[in-house]
Scaffold this motif. Structure first.
Motif, mmCIF file in Angstrom:
data_model
loop_
_atom_site.group_PDB
_atom_site.id
_atom_site.type_symbol
_atom_site.label_atom_id
_atom_site.label_comp_id
_atom_site.label_asym_id
_atom_site.label_seq_id
_atom_site.Cartn_x
_atom_site.Cartn_y
_atom_site.Cartn_z
ATOM 1 N N HIS A 190 68.043 -0.872 46.070
ATOM 2 C CA HIS A 190 67.043 0.201 46.140
ATOM 3 C C HIS A 190 67.723 1.497 46.564
ATOM 4 C CE1 HIS A 190 63.989 -3.193 47.045
ATOM 5 N NE2 HIS A 190 63.955 -2.886 45.766
ATOM 6 N N HIS B 148 69.546 -4.718 52.571
ATOM 7 C CA HIS B 148 68.541 -3.659 52.372
ATOM 8 C C HIS B 148 68.367 -2.906 53.689
ATOM 9 C CE1 HIS B 148 66.698 -4.906 48.415
ATOM 10 N NE2 HIS B 148 67.506 -5.927 48.686
ATOM 11 N N GLU C 104 68.388 3.453 50.796
ATOM 12 C CA GLU C 104 68.600 2.432 51.832
ATOM 13 C C GLU C 104 70.087 2.465 52.183
ATOM 14 O OE1 GLU C 104 66.867 -1.279 50.617
ATOM 15 O OE2 GLU C 104 64.918 -0.358 50.248
HETATM 16 ZN ZN ZN Z 1 65.274 -2.557 49.681
#
Ligand code: ZN
Length: 331
Positions: A60, A147, A63
């Protein structure tokens, strides 16, 4: 813990290859059909036999702690200190990481961590997931996906993993989760869904989701703490020769409630990540700047908020708060 010992041999991902006792670093071209992408990969092929560990970050955008820690770890690891093989991919989803800094890809609006193990014939993000799963994740003896709290996300550090119902696999994963030195571990009660760690678990691979860092922070000390935690885990997996650490007491939780916005507007939260809430408690308001109308948002479960929306502006479907409850040991 026991993982299968790899025969010593060359370690290859796409065009990148490392012989035993060596390290290779570079972009690997992922041919996704209509498009191609350069994926940064570091291969550390140990001089001695051992398991293959795959670490990804940057699924993502925004992050940063995970991306930073994965990069630092890939620079730190030396082949003559490694038993087995370590593959580090610090930016698994370059379009989301570089072009949008969002949870979804600017190519197609898809959240890659909902479509694993991917589809080689699907859209761009599904194809990227399929490439990552076939080339990296699927060949792991243990898998860790890093993450962080994104730019608009508050987060209380936690480890996540999925129960599969396969006792040997679940025990290996639990052992890994407890070796990281992060106090809160949140379990999913099944391995369904398109998260990379869930897809890996369904594939029989012990797999962790590691969530550290808050609101897009890029604190070098936080990245170094995560590198240290990962080295501790690599020691526990016998990939690094390290004295076993005294395990930190762990609190186990299960996901209990996900609260999403039902309306467009401005989100005023009354709770922060790490706060405890009870079912029915008002946790914030969404106000319509056009009319001034207020929409109350209530907790759907009793437990602790592990992550939530930091951004002011929200649309229907935005994740406002994720709540986990203490695990009932009987389950
Ligand atoms: Zn993430």
């Amino acid at each position: 813990m026991s993982t299968s010992a790899r025969a010593s041999g060359s370690l290859t991902v796409g065009t990148l290859s490392a012989e035993p006792g060596s390290k290779a670093r570079g972009p690997v071209l992922a041919d996704l059909g209509a498009i191609t992408m350069n994926i940064p990969v570091t291969l550390i092929n140990g001089a001695r036999r051992g398991p293959r560990i795959v670490i990804t970050a940057g699924m993502h955008g925004g992050e940063f702690t995970g991306v930073d820690a994965a990069t630092r770890l890939s620079e730190l690891l030396k082949p003559d200190e490694v038993s087995g093989q370590v593959i580090v991919c610090p930016v698994a989803n370059p379009p989301a990481v570089y072009d949008g800094r969002l949870g979804v890809s600017p190519l197609d609006g898809v959240n890659i961590n909902r479509v694993f193990p991917g589809d080689a014939e699907g859209g761009p993000t599904e194809r990227l997931a399929a490439w990552l799963f076939a080339g990296l994740v699927g060949g792991a003896d243990a898998y860790i996906d890093l993450h962080s709290g994104g730019i608009d996300e508050t987060l209380h550090d936690f480890i996540g993993y999925r129960l599969t119902g396969e006792p040997g696999l679940d025990e290996k994963t639990r052992h890994m989760a407890h070796a990281l030195g992060i106090r809160d571990v949140v379990l999913g009660l099944n391995a369904e869904g398109g998260n990379s760690h869930a897809a890996a678990a369904r594939h029989g691979i012990p797999a962790l989701l590691v969530e550290t860092g808050d609101r897009g922070e890029r604190d070098p000390a936080a990245a170094d703490r995560l590198v240290d935690a990962l080295c501790g885990l690599l020691g526990e997996l016998r990939v690094l020769d390290r004295a076993s650490r005294e395990p930190l007491p762990v609190r186990e939780w299960v996901w209990a409630g996900a609260i999403t916005a039902e309306t467009t507007g401005l989100w005023y939260s009354d709770v922060a990540a790490g706060d405890d809430v009870t079912t029915g408690q008002v946790i914030g308001l969404i106000t319509d700047p056009a009319t001034g109308r207020e929409h109350q948002v209530v907790a759907s479960a009793t437990g602790r908020v592990f992550y939530g929306m930091h951004g002011l502006t929200v649309a229907p479907g935005a994740e406002l708060a994720a709540i986990a409850a203490p695990r009932d040991p009987g389950r």
